[in-house]
Design an enzyme around this catalytic site. Structure first.
Site, PDB file in Angstrom:
ATOM      1  N   TYR A 193       3.521   1.959   1.874  1.00  0.00           N
ATOM      2  CA  TYR A 193       4.195   2.290   3.132  1.00  0.00           C
ATOM      3  C   TYR A 193       5.695   1.998   3.011  1.00  0.00           C
ATOM      4  O   TYR A 193       6.171   1.547   1.962  1.00  0.00           O
ATOM      5  CB  TYR A 193       3.545   1.525   4.292  1.00  0.00           C
ATOM      6  CG  TYR A 193       2.118   1.981   4.576  1.00  0.00           C
ATOM      7  CD1 TYR A 193       1.857   3.303   4.972  1.00  0.00           C
ATOM      8  CD2 TYR A 193       1.031   1.117   4.431  1.00  0.00           C
ATOM      9  CE1 TYR A 193       0.564   3.728   5.225  1.00  0.00           C
ATOM     10  CE2 TYR A 193      -0.276   1.550   4.681  1.00  0.00           C
ATOM     11  CZ  TYR A 193      -0.500   2.857   5.082  1.00  0.00           C
ATOM     12  OH  TYR A 193      -1.777   3.288   5.328  1.00  0.00           O
ATOM     13  N   GLU A 230       0.803  -1.237   0.000  1.00  0.00           N
ATOM     14  CA  GLU A 230       0.000   0.000   0.000  1.00  0.00           C
ATOM     15  C   GLU A 230       0.837   1.289   0.000  1.00  0.00           C
ATOM     16  O   GLU A 230       0.349   2.356   0.360  1.00  0.00           O
ATOM     17  CB  GLU A 230      -0.994   0.013   1.184  1.00  0.00           C
ATOM     18  CG  GLU A 230      -2.328  -0.632   0.880  1.00  0.00           C
ATOM     19  CD  GLU A 230      -2.330  -2.148   1.059  1.00  0.00           C
ATOM     20  OE1 GLU A 230      -1.376  -2.702   1.662  1.00  0.00           O
ATOM     21  OE2 GLU A 230      -3.264  -2.795   0.559  1.00  0.00           O
ATOM     22  N   ARG A 254       2.803  -8.706   4.386  1.00  0.00           N
ATOM     23  CA  ARG A 254       1.862  -8.129   3.422  1.00  0.00           C
ATOM     24  C   ARG A 254       2.699  -7.401   2.377  1.00  0.00           C
ATOM     25  O   ARG A 254       3.413  -6.442   2.685  1.00  0.00           O
ATOM     26  CB  ARG A 254       0.894  -7.180   4.103  1.00  0.00           C
ATOM     27  CG  ARG A 254      -0.123  -6.586   3.121  1.00  0.00           C
ATOM     28  CD  ARG A 254      -1.445  -6.300   3.772  1.00  0.00           C
ATOM     29  NE  ARG A 254      -2.327  -5.509   2.930  1.00  0.00           N
ATOM     30  CZ  ARG A 254      -3.372  -6.005   2.278  1.00  0.00           C
ATOM     31  NH1 ARG A 254      -3.665  -7.286   2.345  1.00  0.00           N
ATOM     32  NH2 ARG A 254      -4.134  -5.223   1.537  1.00  0.00           N
TER      33      ARG A 254
END
Ligand code: SF4
Length: 644
Positions: A166, A164, A210
């Site tokens: 980050y 995402e 993730r």
């Protein structure tokens, strides 16, 4: 007989998940509360009791710089450690709680932010400081220390957040990583963190990473590099890979209702073919049918869902007991979950306002018999809540079906899941024994109950513009109800949320995953962004003041406006309406200039007004309560919440 695939146990490191659907990480917005641990535990325990066997917490920062905002928990903060300890104690007998190790990188919304290179994110006003080699050494140590703290605290597993957009994802992308040292290698930091974390957790402790299946930003790494990262993480000791999609700054929607359900599963599937550890699919998976389909076709080993568990804590139990039809489906609106997160508010859910709270019920519940007029969002919600508290409820609906304006909303492309909300409430009304009378208008003089709730919704505003009678026109409600045929040139008066939805239903249609990929140029991996294309109609939106789209959700509105502009919708504001003639509209801009817009049809989306029966005084048995839009004009979120 073996259980159906979604309900079969699944080994993950030294634990065995009771089923194959996990609750993914979601920031609940409770960290600031003095009783944060208790409130989080209440939230998670409800989901555990509803059948979720494994839940990942919202992001917990590995150090101060990594906090997404000042509202985050941080592993190395003593007070936060105590809260986390308490959270584990309160949940450990109910299911597996997994701690997410988080570092926001350049998305951190505070001044002390860091990144691989000093490049500001387009969605952040703060510019990050470039991490030095010594900083990176400390960063690896912070991830490792946090993993050890999580394990010692009693969390059943950890998930390292690396998607995402980050921090770790920023190291992976040439767009944000301009380093010339060894960390210019895209997957090196991931591997070093994973190896270091594994060295302290030991071999059996479940460590999920993730990672991004596709970043969806121009210049993102290609498919081969994504596979290489997955393989590097497997080699470094990851127990499973949870595949995220898209960066927060991406111009491609990834979880809004504009995304076809399960559209991004192929990215998880592609990685699954190249590694041996379990692959977890996520993003826009919200129904039992999709879960069965993905697992049965071996596209992923596990499914991660977050928002659907917000909409219905009992999702798994209902699915497993053959009651999937009574699931309250997440409609991917983001209005009360992600929009709240980005406004630093506690998350909630539009279709389930009780998702993350225990609100007080209005004192009407002390009445024995209550009549509710109007079976739209407010009327349905209040009918169910009253019936649950033991009240005898009679629900009157003037039309032939329940749902109110949700029936209209479901006709807009991307919003057909409102039909699931209506289906859910139909089941609930039946289950709770609410007496529903459709095709029954309110006659206040004949109501015999102790109280009357008026939830009769709203009506479109009338607007008076010179010459409007000279041109074919209708309001948004008439348009959606009758699916009125229009000519090629359509003028929409009112550019708020309803006007934008009407424009979208004129210019777009429900998309398949393939059409979605094509529209957003996704397969190319090169410059994922929307393709401009001429719509079949010329649509112009007008509003006197303010921006077109004002009132749309902060995490979804941009994508709708982008799609409207990509198919040529005209946005016009800062003006007054001069007059219509049979060929179109003349407007005058605030700078004094005039312009003429040709049009064959006009659709009026100029707001709403409460629709309240004029003879309410004829009800004399008790108190009258106004609810939903009949009380205050608002959106569906407000209407559902007002029914509490
Ligand atoms: Fe789903 Fe909307 Fe509820 Fe969020 S607010 S969980 S998107 S229904």
């Amino acid at each position: 007989m073996p259980q159906p695939l979604p309900f079969q146990p699944f080994p993950l490191g030294n634990i065995t998940l009771p089923n194959r659907v996990i609750m993914g990480s979601m920031h609940l917005g409770l960290e600031k509360e003095s009783s944060a641990a208790q409130q989080m535990a209440d939230f998670y325990n409800k989901r555990f009791q509803g059948g979720a066997g494994f839940i990942t917490t919202g992001g917990i920062a590995v150090n101060e710089e990594g906090m997404g905002s000042l509202d985050f928990f941080q592993f190395q903060h003593k007070q936060h450690q105590l809260q986390l300890q308490r959270l584990v104690e309160l949940t450990k007998t109910n299911g597996f709680l997994c701690a997410q190790l988080f570092h926001a990188g350049r998305y951190a919304y505070h001044r002390n932010l860091v990144a691989p290179s000093a490049i500001r994110a387009p969605i952040n006003r703060y510019k990050p400081r470039e991490l030095t080699a010594a900083d990176i050494k400390k960063l690896i140590s912070d991830f490792t220390t946090s993993a050890a703290i999580a394990q010692q605290t009693g969390f059943a597993a950890i998930e390292i957040m690396g998607s995402e957009g980050y921090l770790l994802n920023e190291f992976f992308s040439p767009v944000t990583n301009k380093r010339t040292d060894r960390y210019a290698q895209p997957s090196l930091l991931y591997s070093e963190i994973m190896e270091s974390v594994r060295s302290v957790t030991g071999p059996g402790f479940p460590v999920i990473v993730r990672m991004s299946g596709i970043d969806l930003i121009a210049g993102n790494p290609g498919a081969e590099q994504v596979i290489l990262l997955a393989q590097a993480l497997e080699k470094a000791g990851a127990s499973a890979l949870n595949i995220g999609i898209g960066w927060h700054e991406s111009k491609v929607p990834t979880i809004s209702s504009l995304v076809p359900p399960a559209a991004f599963v192929p990215f998880a599937s592609r990685i699954k073919q190249q590694v041996t550890i379990p692959i977890i699919a996520s993003n826009r998976i919200n129904s039992p049918d999709l879960i069965f389909h993905i697992l049965q076709n071996n596209q992923a080993d596990l499914i991660s869902m977050a928002r659907p568990f917000l909409a219905d804590a009992e999702f798994i139990n209902k699915m497993q007991s053959g009651n999937a039809h009574s699931i309250n489906t997440c409609i991917a609106c983001n209005q009360a979950c992600l929009d709240h997160t980005f406004s630093r508010k506690r998350v909630s859910c539009l279709v389930n306002p009780l998702a993350n709270t225990t609100v007080d019920f209005p004192n009407i519940h002390t009445k024995k018999n209550i009549t509710i007029a109007g079976a739209g969002p407010a009327g349905l919600q209040i009918a169910c809540q009253l019936a649950k508290s033991g009240t005898n409820v009679e629900l009157l609906e003037a039309t032939g079906s329940i749902g109110g304006q949700m029936n209209l909303a479901a006709k807009i492309p991307g919003k057909k899941e409102f039909l699931d909300t209506i289906r859910y409430f139909r089941q609930e009304l039946k289950r709770l024994g609410v007496s529903v009378l459709t095709n029954t208008s309110l006659d206040p003089s004949s109501v015999q109950s102790d109280a009357l709730v008026v939830a009769t919704g709203s009506m479109p505003n009338n607007i008076s513009i010179e010459g409007l009678q000279n041109i074919s026109h209708c309001n948004y409600r008439e348009f959606l109800e009758n699916k009125t045929e229009t000519g090629k040139n359509i003028l929409i008066i009112g550019g708020g949320a309803i006007g934008c939805d009407i424009a979208y239903s004129l210019l777009a249609r429900e998309k398949s995953a393939e059409e979605f990929y094509q529209l957003y140029n996704i397969d190319s991996f090169v410059a994922a962004g929307i393709q401009s294309h001429a719509g079949e109609k010329n649509v112009h939106l007008f509003r006197r003041n303010g921006k077109i789209g004002q009132g749309l959700g902060i995490t979804t509105g941009w994508a709708l406006l982008q799609e409207l502009q990509a198919c040529g919708a005209g946005f016009h504001s800062g003006l007054s309406y001069e007059y219509f003639n049979q060929d179109g509209l003349t407007v005058r801009y605030h700078n004094g200039e005039t312009a003429f817009f040709p049009g064959e049809n006009v659709i009026l989306c100029a707001g709403q007004t409460p629709s309240i029966p004029h003879d309410l005084q004829k009800f004399t048995k008790g108190k009258i309560y106004l609810s939903g839009s009949a009380k205050n004009i608002g959106d569906a979120k407000q209407a559902f919440a007002d029914g509490l």
